[in-house]
Design an enzyme around this catalytic site. Structure first.
Site, short mmCIF file in Angstrom:
data_model
loop_
_atom_site.label_atom_id
_atom_site.label_comp_id
_atom_site.label_asym_id
_atom_site.label_seq_id
_atom_site.Cartn_x
_atom_site.Cartn_y
_atom_site.Cartn_z
N HIS A 270 0.88 -1.19 0.00
CA HIS A 270 0.00 0.00 0.00
C HIS A 270 0.91 1.23 0.00
O HIS A 270 1.62 1.46 -0.96
CB HIS A 270 -0.91 -0.10 1.23
N HIS A 309 -2.43 -2.40 -9.98
CA HIS A 309 -3.36 -1.80 -9.01
C HIS A 309 -4.63 -2.62 -8.99
O HIS A 309 -5.05 -3.13 -10.04
CB HIS A 309 -3.68 -0.36 -9.43
N ASP A 365 2.79 5.31 -7.02
CA ASP A 365 4.07 5.19 -6.30
C ASP A 365 5.27 5.09 -7.22
O ASP A 365 6.41 5.16 -6.75
CB ASP A 365 4.04 3.94 -5.40
N1 CMC Z 1 4.72 -7.10 -10.83
C1 CMC Z 1 4.58 -8.28 -11.45
N2 CMC Z 1 3.43 -8.96 -11.53
C2 CMC Z 1 2.36 -8.41 -10.95
C3 CMC Z 1 2.42 -7.18 -10.28
C4 CMC Z 1 3.66 -6.51 -10.25
N3 CMC Z 1 3.77 -5.34 -9.63
N4 CMC Z 1 1.19 -6.86 -9.79
C5 CMC Z 1 0.40 -7.87 -10.14
N5 CMC Z 1 1.09 -8.81 -10.83
C6 CMC Z 1 0.58 -10.03 -11.44
C7 CMC Z 1 0.33 -11.11 -10.39
O1 CMC Z 1 1.45 -11.92 -10.21
C8 CMC Z 1 -0.84 -11.83 -10.98
O2 CMC Z 1 -0.35 -12.64 -12.01
P1 CMC Z 1 -0.99 -14.10 -12.23
O3 CMC Z 1 -2.40 -13.84 -12.67
O4 CMC Z 1 -0.13 -14.71 -13.28
O5 CMC Z 1 -0.92 -14.80 -10.89
C9 CMC Z 1 -1.66 -10.73 -11.65
O6 CMC Z 1 -0.71 -9.71 -11.99
C10 CMC Z 1 -2.75 -10.15 -10.77
O7 CMC Z 1 -2.16 -9.74 -9.53
P2 CMC Z 1 -2.92 -9.69 -8.16
O8 CMC Z 1 -1.92 -9.79 -7.06
O9 CMC Z 1 -4.05 -10.68 -8.18
O10 CMC Z 1 -3.54 -8.25 -8.22
P3 CMC Z 1 -4.10 -7.46 -6.98
O11 CMC Z 1 -5.17 -6.58 -7.53
O12 CMC Z 1 -4.45 -8.36 -5.87
O13 CMC Z 1 -2.84 -6.61 -6.52
C11 CMC Z 1 -1.31 -4.87 -6.09
C12 CMC Z 1 -2.69 -5.24 -6.64
C13 CMC Z 1 -1.16 -3.34 -6.09
C14 CMC Z 1 -1.19 -5.36 -4.64
C15 CMC Z 1 -0.22 -5.55 -6.97
O14 CMC Z 1 -0.35 -5.10 -8.30
C16 CMC Z 1 1.20 -5.29 -6.44
O15 CMC Z 1 1.66 -6.02 -5.56
N6 CMC Z 1 1.89 -4.24 -7.00
C17 CMC Z 1 3.19 -3.88 -6.50
C18 CMC Z 1 3.06 -3.07 -5.24
C19 CMC Z 1 2.57 -1.66 -5.51
O16 CMC Z 1 3.04 -0.98 -6.41
N7 CMC Z 1 1.63 -1.19 -4.69
C20 CMC Z 1 1.11 0.17 -4.75
C21 CMC Z 1 -0.32 0.22 -5.10
S1 CMC Z 1 -0.84 1.86 -5.54
C22 CMC Z 1 -0.76 2.75 -4.09
C23 CMC Z 1 -1.86 2.41 -3.17
O17 CMC Z 1 -3.03 2.58 -3.53
O18 CMC Z 1 -1.53 2.02 -2.04
#
Ligand code: CMC
Length: 430
Positions: A270, A309, A365
């Site tokens: 986050h 996201h 971010d």
């Molecule tokens: N790098 C590589 N792969 C990714 C990433 C990433 N940053 N984010 C998602 N994926 C992949 C993930 O591995 C999954 O692939 P598969 O379907 O093959 O298993 C797919 O994309 C969907 O990911 P998810 O984890 O189900 O998506 P989510 O909606 O639960 O997660 C997130 C959202 C923000 C937690 C995630 O994208 C992440 O960990 N990003 C990196 C951390 C980040 O930048 N966070 C800041 C968010 S914006 C600020 C805020 O609002 O706090």
């Protein structure tokens, strides 16, 4: 037989019975599922939704996001217009009150916030008690919670004047706590608030003032700071805001709720992501290593921080504003070389099938840390800056939740999948 268009017809194949559930604002009510039972003593059907991926927890008028189109609006106003033309305190007023202030309303709002920036001296001593290398976000979480002990009247949640007072105090004192946490972590004397300066200018004063009698913020950096706060000011039902609403739903005071929301924001998924982005860019080290880094992400070694996201499946509009802001800031501070790595990373990732397929774009971010670093903030301060921007949003949601007659103490259900009853076994016989 004619059917009401705004309903969902569900047939329970276990019983053959059909139910008609009303649809309002694109949603059915989970409680309407409860009538679906296989027998009279059946509890009724539940909706299972870990991490609330498809559950609306509130009817809110504050912030609108269209994740597919990359749209973000506070109270109807596009984020791009607010970032360009408004100020953080005006945006805070908008989020809390629902409308832009008149000139008089804005004057008195700014006056109130400006005159509540000081913190109790005892709180300063509390701050002194932290270890010299304490993380400023940990200090912020604790000291925001500690504010609750200084304002016991904050428990009067039914009193609009008291609620208003706590909102003013929290917005006003957050930068003071943030800057004091930083000064403590580097062993420097605290710099007190300066009421002659703007909200952002005063924060820079409390961060950077040394021996000068009067700190004069650079106008470009002051404006950039203010804009960064604006784009962080709200983001509807994210993890920390949901925490704020959830804690508030038990009628805890807003300082305790804000401490919980800050704790939720601390995590690297986050508000801690901008800190993680910088570490990642530093580790990559050069634009030449980007292709290899992308390959390692695709091999599942790590996630590309600052990408992806839960809601945006398009370019995060906040990332666009920040990317442009970066160049204005670099005019004053000199270029942060990490920007070249970031731009190359964005270019390669946005062309790559892995990221395209999963709709992973830069989020807020991705570029914010690069600007913060150029402005002199250490990485440990990044989530603190995020929290400072987000506090009006948290408070707007906290109040909306309290005033919403449909809301009650947040208490989800579970699907119990553990053991049935079993008899205790003495330790000697295990
Ligand atoms: N790098 C590589 N792969 C990714 C990433 C990433 N940053 N984010 C998602 N994926 C992949 C993930 O591995 C999954 O692939 P598969 O379907 O093959 O298993 C797919 O994309 C969907 O990911 P998810 O984890 O189900 O998506 P989510 O909606 O639960 O997660 C997130 C959202 C923000 C937690 C995630 O994208 C992440 O960990 N990003 C990196 C951390 C980040 O930048 N966070 C800041 C968010 S914006 C600020 C805020 O609002 O706090």
């Amino acid at each position: 037989m004619s059917k009401n268009q705004d309903t969902l017809t569900v047939t329970d194949n276990r019983t053959g019975q059909t139910y008609e559930l009303p649809i309002q604002d694109g949603a059915i009510r989970s409680m309407d599922l409860r009538q679906i039972k296989v027998s009279d003593d059946d509890f009724g059907l539940l909706a299972y939704d870990p991490a609330f991926k498809n559950t609306a927890n509130a009817r809110s008028e504050i912030t609108y996001i269209d994740g597919d189109a990359g749209i973000l609006r506070y109270r109807g106003y596009p984020i791009e217009q607010l970032a360009e033309q408004s100020t953080f305190l005006e945006v805070a007023y908008l989020l809390i009150h629902g409308e832009l202030p008149t000139a008089d309303e804005l004057d008195s709002w700014v006056y109130e916030i400006t005159h509540h920036t000081f913190i109790h001296e005892n709180l300063k001593q509390f701050m002194d008690g932290f270890h010299h290398d304490a993380h400023p976000m940990g200090m912020l979480v604790s000291t925001v919670g500690a504010l609750s002990t200084f304002y016991p009247e904050a428990k009067g949640l039914d009193d609009p004047d008291s609620r208003y007072m706590q909102i003013v105090r929290l917005i006003a004192k957050f930068p003071t706590l943030a800057a004091f946490a930083y000064r403590h972590s580097i062993g420097m004397r605290y710099a007190y608030p300066d009421n002659d300066l703007s909200f952002a200018g005063n924060f820079l004063n409390m961060m950077w003032k040394t021996t000068e009698l009067k700190y004069e913020p650079d106008p470009v950096l002051e404006k950039a700071m203010d804009r960064l706060l604006i784009i962080h000011a709200d983001h509807e039902q994210n993890c920390s805001t949901t925490t704020m609403r959830t804690i508030g739903s038990s009628d805890a005071d807003p300082y305790s709720a804000a401490a919980g929301a800050s704790a939720a924001l601390y995590g690297p998924k986050h508000g801690g992501a901008n800190e993680a982005v910088l570490r990642m860019l530093e580790e990559i080290g050069s634009p030449d290593n980007v292709a290899d880094a992308v390959k390692r992400v695709k091999d599942g070694e790590y996630r590309l921080m600052g990408f992806g996201h839960r809601v945006y499946k398009n370019y995060d509009p906040r990332a666009k504003v920040i990317r442009e802001l970066a160049h204005e800031v670099f005019e004053v501070t000199g270029k942060n070389p990490l920007i070249d790595i970031a731009v190359e990373l964005e270019r390669i990732a946005l062309e790559d099938e892995y990221f395209v397929e999963r709709k992973l774009y830069p989020n807020v971010d991705f570029y914010s840390g690069i600007i913060y670093q150029a402005m002199g903030f250490p990485t440990s301060m990044f989530p603190v800056l995020f929290a400072m921007g987000r506090i009006p949003g948290w408070l707007a949601h906290w109040q909306e939740n309290l005033l919403d007659e449909e809301q009650a103490i947040a208490r989800p259900r579970q699907l119990f999948v553990g053991y049935g009853e079993r008899d205790y076994v003495d330790v000697a016989n295990r």
